[in-house]
Design a protein around this motif. Structure first.
Motif, PDB file in Angstrom:
ATOM      1  N   ILE A   1       0.868  -1.185   0.000  1.00  0.00           N
ATOM      2  CA  ILE A   1       0.000   0.000   0.000  1.00  0.00           C
ATOM      3  C   ILE A   1       0.896   1.224   0.000  1.00  0.00           C
ATOM      4  CG2 ILE A   1      -1.787   1.286   1.217  1.00  0.00           C
ATOM      5  CD1 ILE A   1      -2.470  -1.350   2.695  1.00  0.00           C
ATOM      6  N   LEU A   2       0.644   2.149  -0.907  1.00  0.00           N
ATOM      7  CA  LEU A   2       1.367   3.420  -0.965  1.00  0.00           C
ATOM      8  C   LEU A   2       0.417   4.529  -0.557  1.00  0.00           C
ATOM      9  CD1 LEU A   2       3.775   5.225  -1.760  1.00  0.00           C
ATOM     10  CD2 LEU A   2       2.965   5.113  -4.134  1.00  0.00           C
ATOM     11  N   ASP A   3       0.790   5.295   0.473  1.00  0.00           N
ATOM     12  CA  ASP A   3      -0.121   6.295   1.032  1.00  0.00           C
ATOM     13  C   ASP A   3       0.371   7.712   0.803  1.00  0.00           C
ATOM     14  OD1 ASP A   3      -2.220   7.460   2.620  1.00  0.00           O
ATOM     15  OD2 ASP A   3      -0.764   7.661   4.243  1.00  0.00           O
ATOM     16  N   PHE A   4      -0.404   8.484   0.051  1.00  0.00           N
ATOM     17  CA  PHE A   4      -0.224   9.924  -0.086  1.00  0.00           C
ATOM     18  C   PHE A   4      -1.554  10.580   0.275  1.00  0.00           C
ATOM     19  CE2 PHE A   4       3.567   9.302  -2.856  1.00  0.00           C
ATOM     20  CZ  PHE A   4       4.381  10.309  -2.345  1.00  0.00           C
ATOM     21  N   SER A   5      -1.878  10.636   1.574  1.00  0.00           N
ATOM     22  CA  SER A   5      -3.180  11.199   1.941  1.00  0.00           C
ATOM     23  C   SER A   5      -3.040  12.109   3.148  1.00  0.00           C
ATOM     24  CB  SER A   5      -4.196  10.070   2.191  1.00  0.00           C
ATOM     25  OG  SER A   5      -3.773   9.217   3.241  1.00  0.00           O
TER      26      SER A   5
ATOM     27  N   SER B   1      -6.910   2.991   9.567  1.00  0.00           N
ATOM     28  CA  SER B   1      -7.543   2.089   8.605  1.00  0.00           C
ATOM     29  C   SER B   1      -6.496   1.431   7.700  1.00  0.00           C
ATOM     30  CB  SER B   1      -8.582   2.834   7.760  1.00  0.00           C
ATOM     31  OG  SER B   1      -7.987   3.888   7.024  1.00  0.00           O
ATOM     32  N   LEU B   2      -5.445   2.164   7.343  1.00  0.00           N
ATOM     33  CA  LEU B   2      -4.386   1.593   6.513  1.00  0.00           C
ATOM     34  C   LEU B   2      -3.666   0.462   7.236  1.00  0.00           C
ATOM     35  CD1 LEU B   2      -2.713   4.758   4.925  1.00  0.00           C
ATOM     36  CD2 LEU B   2      -4.218   3.111   3.810  1.00  0.00           C
ATOM     37  N   ILE B   3      -3.329   0.718   8.488  1.00  0.00           N
ATOM     38  CA  ILE B   3      -2.609  -0.287   9.266  1.00  0.00           C
ATOM     39  C   ILE B   3      -3.465  -1.537   9.474  1.00  0.00           C
ATOM     40  CG2 ILE B   3      -1.769  -0.791  11.588  1.00  0.00           C
ATOM     41  CD1 ILE B   3      -0.542   1.991  11.644  1.00  0.00           C
ATOM     42  N   LYS B   4      -4.727  -1.329   9.770  1.00  0.00           N
ATOM     43  CA  LYS B   4      -5.630  -2.462   9.978  1.00  0.00           C
ATOM     44  C   LYS B   4      -5.721  -3.317   8.717  1.00  0.00           C
ATOM     45  CE  LYS B   4     -10.355  -3.606  11.397  1.00  0.00           C
ATOM     46  NZ  LYS B   4     -11.686  -3.053  11.811  1.00  0.00           N
TER      47      LYS B   4
ATOM     48  N   LYS C   1       4.237   6.582  17.373  1.00  0.00           N
ATOM     49  CA  LYS C   1       4.419   5.409  18.237  1.00  0.00           C
ATOM     50  C   LYS C   1       3.674   4.204  17.657  1.00  0.00           C
ATOM     51  CE  LYS C   1       3.899   3.700  22.984  1.00  0.00           C
ATOM     52  NZ  LYS C   1       3.333   2.417  22.534  1.00  0.00           N
ATOM     53  N   THR C   2       2.459   4.444  17.139  1.00  0.00           N
ATOM     54  CA  THR C   2       1.683   3.368  16.514  1.00  0.00           C
ATOM     55  C   THR C   2       2.428   2.791  15.320  1.00  0.00           C
ATOM     56  OG1 THR C   2      -0.431   4.328  17.216  1.00  0.00           O
ATOM     57  CG2 THR C   2      -0.483   2.815  15.340  1.00  0.00           C
ATOM     58  N   ILE C   3       3.009   3.662  14.504  1.00  0.00           N
ATOM     59  CA  ILE C   3       3.780   3.219  13.335  1.00  0.00           C
ATOM     60  C   ILE C   3       4.963   2.367  13.770  1.00  0.00           C
ATOM     61  CG2 ILE C   3       5.274   4.024  11.453  1.00  0.00           C
ATOM     62  CD1 ILE C   3       3.377   6.508  11.295  1.00  0.00           C
ATOM     63  N   ASN C   4       5.677   2.829  14.769  1.00  0.00           N
ATOM     64  CA  ASN C   4       6.832   2.072  15.254  1.00  0.00           C
ATOM     65  C   ASN C   4       6.415   0.715  15.819  1.00  0.00           C
ATOM     66  OD1 ASN C   4       8.513   4.204  14.572  1.00  0.00           O
ATOM     67  ND2 ASN C   4       8.466   5.102  16.620  1.00  0.00           N
ATOM     68  N   ASP C   5       5.287   0.696  16.534  1.00  0.00           N
ATOM     69  CA  ASP C   5       4.806  -0.557  17.129  1.00  0.00           C
ATOM     70  C   ASP C   5       4.372  -1.561  16.064  1.00  0.00           C
ATOM     71  OD1 ASP C   5       5.297   0.423  19.656  1.00  0.00           O
ATOM     72  OD2 ASP C   5       3.211   0.976  20.062  1.00  0.00           O
TER      73      ASP C   5
END
Length: 251
Positions: A58-62, A69-72, A94-98
């Motif tokens: 998934i590539l995100d530019f938003s 929702s992307l992570i899920k 922190k969520t991204i790192n986790d």
């Protein structure tokens, strides 16, 4: 062939990425996600939950509010995710790192290869210059950019800060009457017109000034870097990756 779901496909950067990807022999966009679900050469869904197309990344530019929702979705479908959005909160970082401990995650404040080369230069010279030079960062962007300072300005400032021998603080703009302290890094934001992106780092000493500057003349530079990141992330193991990893890959 790397198959990509592009989140934010009908935004300014999404359209640039789509146009460049059309001419690629190594990757393709197989689906897009956007609130404006107007069509293009691939199917577009109004939310990622609706997407039923198989992909590799998934590539995100938003915008930052799309993160959860992307992570899920990425976790449920075992996909790598490339985050090109800026303006994340500390909790979101922190969520991204986790989540990178469970799936492959790529995050960079700027997808330009040139900016990331500049960032690596700063790692090597900042400590050498700090004693005799004051350091200021100036960033310029178009009048529709919502976050300030830019994610790239903070990336560059954080790199400088991490390499210095003593604790320094950021001053966002300068207002009032007081002398500059040496252990400050000034960060200044300019917003106007259609400026794509400009970042300048000034090392100001006694009788001499060193300036390192990167100017993006087109959004293509960010799209090129983003697509390279997609290729890099193909079948990667779980972990947190950045443009440093991309530019260090030997061709």
């Amino acid at each position: 062939m790397v198959q990509i779901i592009l989140n934010g496909c009908n935004g300014k950067m999404g359209k640039v990425v789509s146009n460049l990807a059309q001419n690629s022999d190594t990757l393709s966009i197989v689906a897009g996600i956007d609130r404006n679900s107007s069509g293009t050469y691939y199917p577009v869904f109004s939310s990622i939950e609706e997407c039923n197309v198989s992909a590799d990344v998934i590539l995100d530019f938003s915008r930052p509010d799309a993160l959860d929702s992307l992570i899920k979705y990425a976790k449920s479908n075992n996909l790598g995710v490339i985050l090109c959005t800026t303006g994340y909160s500390d909790n979101q970082i922190k969520t991204i790192n986790d989540i990178s401990k469970e799936i492959p995650v790529f995050r960079s404040a700027n997808m330009s290869i040139g900016v990331n080369v500049v960032n690596n230069i700063l790692k090597n010279i900042s400590a050498l210059l700090y004693k005799n030079f004051d350091i200021e960062v100036i960033e310029k962007h178009h009048n529709q950019k919502v976050d300030s300072p830019s994610g790239t300005a903070l990336l560059l400032a954080d790199t400088i800060k991490a390499s210095l021998p003593e604790e320094v603080s950021y001053v966002n703009g300068r207002n009032g009457i007081r002398k500059r302290k040496h252990n400050e890094i000034g960060i200044h934001s300019i917003r106007g017109g259609s400026i794509v992106g400009e970042h300048e780092i000034i090392f100001a000493g006694q009788g001499e000034t060193i300036e390192i500057k990167h100017t993006a003349l087109s959004r293509d530079v960010f799209a090129v870097g983003a697509l390279k990141a997609c290729e890099f992330m193909y079948k990667k193991e779980k972990g947190l990756y950045s443009m440093d990893d991309v530019i260090s890959v030997k061709n």
